[in-house]
Write an enzyme that holds these catalytic residues in place. Structure first.
Site, PDB file in Angstrom:
ATOM      1  N   THR A   1       4.841 -26.131  13.290  1.00  0.00           N
ATOM      2  CA  THR A   1       4.670 -27.572  13.500  1.00  0.00           C
ATOM      3  C   THR A   1       3.314 -28.073  12.976  1.00  0.00           C
ATOM      4  O   THR A   1       3.248 -29.137  12.370  1.00  0.00           O
ATOM      5  CB  THR A   1       4.782 -27.944  14.998  1.00  0.00           C
ATOM      6  OG1 THR A   1       3.881 -27.122  15.713  1.00  0.00           O
ATOM      7  CG2 THR A   1       6.178 -27.750  15.532  1.00  0.00           C
TER       8      THR A   1
ATOM      9  N   LYS B   1      -7.562 -19.868  18.489  1.00  0.00           N
ATOM     10  CA  LYS B   1      -8.589 -19.654  19.525  1.00  0.00           C
ATOM     11  C   LYS B   1      -8.620 -18.218  20.027  1.00  0.00           C
ATOM     12  O   LYS B   1      -9.667 -17.707  20.413  1.00  0.00           O
ATOM     13  CB  LYS B   1      -8.408 -20.620  20.690  1.00  0.00           C
ATOM     14  CG  LYS B   1      -7.001 -20.664  21.284  1.00  0.00           C
ATOM     15  CD  LYS B   1      -6.201 -21.791  20.714  1.00  0.00           C
ATOM     16  CE  LYS B   1      -4.721 -21.618  21.000  1.00  0.00           C
ATOM     17  NZ  LYS B   1      -3.904 -22.705  20.536  1.00  0.00           N
TER      18      LYS B   1
ATOM     19  N   GLY C   1      -6.929 -29.489  20.602  1.00  0.00           N
ATOM     20  CA  GLY C   1      -6.109 -30.178  19.602  1.00  0.00           C
ATOM     21  C   GLY C   1      -6.860 -31.221  18.811  1.00  0.00           C
ATOM     22  O   GLY C   1      -7.785 -30.907  18.064  1.00  0.00           O
TER      23      GLY C   1
ATOM     24  N   GLU D   1       2.576 -22.391  23.751  1.00  0.00           N
ATOM     25  CA  GLU D   1       2.358 -21.291  22.811  1.00  0.00           C
ATOM     26  C   GLU D   1       3.662 -20.503  22.669  1.00  0.00           C
ATOM     27  O   GLU D   1       4.573 -20.625  23.499  1.00  0.00           O
ATOM     28  CB  GLU D   1       1.269 -20.357  23.351  1.00  0.00           C
ATOM     29  CG  GLU D   1      -0.084 -21.013  23.489  1.00  0.00           C
ATOM     30  CD  GLU D   1      -0.653 -21.461  22.153  1.00  0.00           C
ATOM     31  OE1 GLU D   1      -0.778 -20.635  21.249  1.00  0.00           O
ATOM     32  OE2 GLU D   1      -0.968 -22.659  22.024  1.00  0.00           O
TER      33      GLU D   1
ATOM     34  N   LYS E   1     -10.234 -20.928  24.702  1.00  0.00           N
ATOM     35  CA  LYS E   1     -10.936 -22.148  24.285  1.00  0.00           C
ATOM     36  C   LYS E   1     -12.295 -22.243  24.977  1.00  0.00           C
ATOM     37  O   LYS E   1     -13.310 -22.597  24.362  1.00  0.00           O
ATOM     38  CB  LYS E   1     -10.076 -23.376  24.593  1.00  0.00           C
ATOM     39  CG  LYS E   1      -8.798 -23.407  23.755  1.00  0.00           C
ATOM     40  CD  LYS E   1      -7.804 -24.417  24.291  1.00  0.00           C
ATOM     41  CE  LYS E   1      -6.550 -24.457  23.429  1.00  0.00           C
ATOM     42  NZ  LYS E   1      -5.464 -25.232  24.033  1.00  0.00           N
TER      43      LYS E   1
HETATM   44  N1  HSE Z   1      -0.387 -24.489  23.873  1.00  0.00           N
HETATM   45  C1  HSE Z   1      -1.585 -25.233  23.677  1.00  0.00           C
HETATM   46  C2  HSE Z   1      -1.618 -26.307  24.732  1.00  0.00           C
HETATM   47  C3  HSE Z   1      -1.570 -25.849  22.302  1.00  0.00           C
HETATM   48  O1  HSE Z   1      -0.652 -26.471  25.456  1.00  0.00           O
HETATM   49  O2  HSE Z   1      -2.635 -26.957  24.874  1.00  0.00           O
HETATM   50  C4  HSE Z   1      -2.911 -26.101  21.739  1.00  0.00           C
HETATM   51  O3  HSE Z   1      -3.772 -25.019  21.815  1.00  0.00           O
END
Ligand code: HSE
Length: 435
Positions: free
Chosen positions: A14, A108, A137, A193, A208
């Site tokens: 995506t 990350k 994001g 994820e 993160k």
């Molecule tokens: N799976 C992550 C989230 C996507 O839900 O924030 C971005 O790192």
């Protein structure tokens, strides 16, 4: 005409398609902003035939192996959107750096595990290792810490860093739906994820946070030092109780720079309603930076999804086109300080404790005595009446908010309370964060 900056994208999920969408729409503006045209010349993905929006990729260099794309003479910048802390993503990033390519990654996990080594390798080769998309994001928090806030040494960085968890907690609270039901929906919407344990178990937030901590405090990345607790055990009852007490429950990543060292933790947290963090709902993220000179700063926006994440990738692309290279973690990797953990301290903000009490004389007194023994002071108490008054041992839900206290004292008190026979089940404990 200036030579174009040639991009190789590994991983056409995506986010990869999101990058193609933005380049298709804003190609001219991006060329003007970056000072040169930017074009995708190579790609690597597992499935060659899968449709990728309206994009025709047939004229591009195609590599089944991302390492081959990373080494290709046909690209200047390798964009890693594969994911995973090791395997093809790591091999390809290492290969790209070794062959003198700039690297952009949204990974990350890779940075949290190998960030310092990769930063050293990139610096030795004089190439960029950019990762705006790896944290929160579409929110430009990396740039904020690395550039805009360089005049500060933040004392605390914390926030909502996982859109999936925030979406789940929000929907559970607003719609009274189960954790499993909302998780499924988040996966269908493309927020989660590949393995949702990374989201709901708190690991994605920890990855993160580890990166933000390094950037904010100038220390080596230390993922292993983070205490991680996910949202799997947050019950609807906790969300309702928190609401009644004027709080919301959020999964927070918290890093604090104390004089004695650093504390990093990820866990569900009660946070007072009405603050910018508690009111950040759905898939949105919010990062708070407490700078020593700028004061409090809140960055809020979409933390997951194709286009917000691709927007962050574009910021890295334009930086490279402009020749705006900064050390990966804000200071040259060799100058990052060794990580030092803080000494144990009282949790500022206290704790929420929910107990299922056998409703009989002396139960509350016994609990109060144990808390007093462990020097835990109670800020407020709520009791919900008997859930089944006809049962021989009816239960009541007893909710406490404590003042600031040591986690070790609270743990000891809970162990004693569990043993003394007045409570049914395990006490439920959630930290409170003041903001
Ligand atoms: N799976 C992550 C989230 C996507 O839900 O924030 C971005 O790192």
């Amino acid at each position: 005409m200036t030579n174009a900056l040639r991009l190789g994208i590994a991983g056409l999920g995506t986010v990869g398609v999101g990058v193609l969408d933005i380049l298709a729409k804003h190609g001219e503006a991006i060329a003007a902003r970056g000072g040169k045209p930017v074009k995708v010349t190579g790609v690597s993905a597992r499935n060659k035939t899968k449709p990728r929006g309206n994009h025709n990729l047939s004229h591009l260099e195609w590599h089944d192996d991302p390492v081959a794309l990373a080494k290709s003479a046909g690209i200047d910048v390798f964009i890693e959107l594969i994911g995973g802390e090791s395997g093809p993503a790591k091999e390809a990033v290492e290969a790209a750096i070794a062959s003198g390519k700039h690297v952009i990654t949204a990974n990350k996990a890779l940075l949290a595990h190998h960030g310092v080594a990769l930063a050293k390798a990139a610096e030795a080769k004089g190439v960029a290792l950019n990762f705006e998309a790896a944290v929160a994001g579409g929110i430009p928090v990396i740039k904020a810490l690395r550039e805009g806030l360089v005049g500060n040494t933040p004392k605390r960085v914390f926030g909502i860093m996982n859109g999936t968890c925030n979406y789940i907690l929000t929907k559970m609270g607003e719609e009274g739906r189960s954790f499993e039901d909302v998780l499924k929906e988040a996966q269908e919407l493309g927020y989660a994820e590949a393995d949702p344990t990374f989201d709901v178990g708190g690991f994605d937030t920890a990855h993160k946070l580890a990166v933000l901590t390094s950037l904010a405090f100038g220390t080596e990345v230390n993922l292993a030092a983070i205490k991680i607790e996910g949202i799997e055990n947050v019950a609807l009852a906790d969300i309702r109780n928190a609401a009644e007490l004027g709080y919301k429950i959020k999964l927070l990543g918290v890093a604090v720079n104390y004089d004695s060292g650093i504390e990093q933790r990820v866990h569900p947290t009660l946070i007072k309603r009405g603050s910018p963090v508690s009111e950040t709902d759905d898939v949105f993220n919010a990062i708070v930076v407490k700078g020593d000179f700028v004061g409090d700063l809140v960055l809020e926006g979409r933390g997951a999804g194709a286009h917000p994440t691709a927007s962050a990738v574009l910021s890295d692309i334009v930086d490279i086109a402009r020749g705006n290279f900064r050390p990966t973690f804000g200071v040259p990797a060799a100058m990052l300080k060794k990580y030092k953990a803080s000494s144990p301290r009282a949790h500022e903000g206290g704790f929420y404790v929910s107990l299922d009490l056998h409703d009989r004389p002396g139960a509350v007194a016994a609990i109060a005595t144990i808390l007093a023994d462990e020097k835990i002071s109670i800020e407020s108490i709520v009791q919900h009446g008997k859930t089944d008054s006809s049962a021989p041992r009816a239960k009541a839900q007893f909710i406490l908010i404590t003042h600031d206290t040591l986690e070790s004292s609270l743990k000891k008190a809970m162990e004693r309370i569990e043993k003394d026979g007045h409570v049914a089940g395990t006490p439920r404990v959630i930290r409170i964060e003041r903001f």
